[in-house]
Design an enzyme around this catalytic site. Structure first.
Site, PDB file in Angstrom:
ATOM      1  N   SER A 168       2.838  19.542  14.222  1.00  0.00           N
ATOM      2  CA  SER A 168       3.811  20.237  13.377  1.00  0.00           C
ATOM      3  C   SER A 168       3.512  21.721  13.375  1.00  0.00           C
ATOM      4  CB  SER A 168       3.757  19.705  11.943  1.00  0.00           C
ATOM      5  OG  SER A 168       4.507  20.511  11.058  1.00  0.00           O
ATOM      6  N   TYR A 188      -0.918  17.764   4.229  1.00  0.00           N
ATOM      7  CA  TYR A 188      -0.151  17.477   5.438  1.00  0.00           C
ATOM      8  C   TYR A 188      -0.469  18.499   6.533  1.00  0.00           C
ATOM      9  CZ  TYR A 188       4.038  16.750   8.362  1.00  0.00           C
ATOM     10  OH  TYR A 188       4.904  16.513   9.398  1.00  0.00           O
TER      11      TYR A 188
END
Length: 289
Positions: free
Chosen positions: A179, A192
């Site tokens: 990501s 995250y």
């Protein structure tokens, strides 16, 4: 060019993990403009988080390229998984559904065993399943959330790779989903983002570890993508309506726009000299990290 949905979207919210069939607009995964070329003919792939979002688009595109596909998903996502199964079978390939939780090492081993039993082989592992729960401050992140995020997002990748490795051979590929948050961070996604940074480092380290065995390891690190992760991520319905608007293209990616990168990394003909790379898909942003 295919015109893709652009914010503002309808205001909406879902409970975790989010169900794709309830999203408005529906994420696009069929990639009607894509032209397959048999790049993965008779291969067998295992995709975690393959029921929806990026995972679904990858499963369908792999099938169109000639691979049989097994998808791992949480039991609550059964309806989404069955739609993915139908799409894979429509492409003329076998689909194996494996419900379970990748945060459990025993399940990861069982999932790999089921794939090998069903397909007789395993050539491609896509680690894609993820948990995300944004919080405004460090104080709001409980130990339980931190632990669950890491067990799903990086322990799950490790356990799947470890279980799959004895079955992978020269020419096989492992593809991880990273990501942009793992490169740039995100003030509301501390846990995250940390796991995504770990995934990037894991990708590069595992690539070095396996290069002599002819097994390539790469990573796709997208920016905003329209998936069930978004309306179930503690965003307000108003924030969801404007998701992805901040990119230069003024919209999030659709899963069908991200999936070809996984085909590229899975195909030895396309990327046989590439391992240890993290490719970013950012809708026009040209800096990361």
């Amino acid at each position: 060019m295919t015109r893709q949905p652009t914010p503002p979207f309808p205001e909406q919210h879902q409970e975790k993990p989010g169900i794709e069939s309830k999203l408005d607009p529906k994420p696009r995964y069929e990639a009607r403009a894509y032209r397959p070329a048999g790049k993965l003919a008779d291969k067998a792939a295992l995709i975690t988080g393959g029921d929806s979002g990026i995972g679904r688009a990858v499963a369908v595109m792999f099938a169109r390229e000639g691979a049989d596909v097994a998808i791992v998903y949480l039991p609550v996502e059964q309806s989404d998984a069955e739609e993915t199964q139908h799409a894979v079978e429509k492409a003329g390939r076998e689909a194996l559904l494996i419900p379970g939780d990748v945060s459990e090492p025993a399940f990861c081993q069982s999932a790999v065993d089921q794939v090998v039993k069903a397909f007789g082989r395993l050539d491609i592992l896509v680690n894609n399943a993820a948990f995300q729960n944004r919080q405004p401050s460090l104080e709001d992140i409980t130990y339980e959330q931190w632990d669950h995020t890491f067990r799903t997002n990086i322990y799950g990748y490790f356990c799947m790779a470890k279980a799959a490795l004895p079955h992978l051979t020269r020419g096989s590929a492992i593809i991880n989903t990273g990501s942009i948050t793992g490169l740039e961070g995100n003030r509301q996604l501390l846990d995250y983002s940390a796991t995504k940074g770990a995934i990037h480092a894991f990708t590069k380290s595992l690539a070095q570890n396996l290069v002599d065995r002819g097994i390539r390891v790469n990573c796709v690190a997208p920016g905003p993508v329209w998936t069930p992760l978004n309306p179930s991520d503690n965003k307000s319905p108003e924030e969801v309506a404007h998701f992805g608007e901040g990119t230069p293209m003024k919209r999030p990616a659709q899963p069908e726009e991200v999936a070809p990168s996984y085909v590229f990394f899975a195909s030895h003909a396309d990327s046989g000299y590439i391992t240890g790379e993290v490719i970013t898909l950012l809708g026009g942003d040209t800096t990361a990290g």
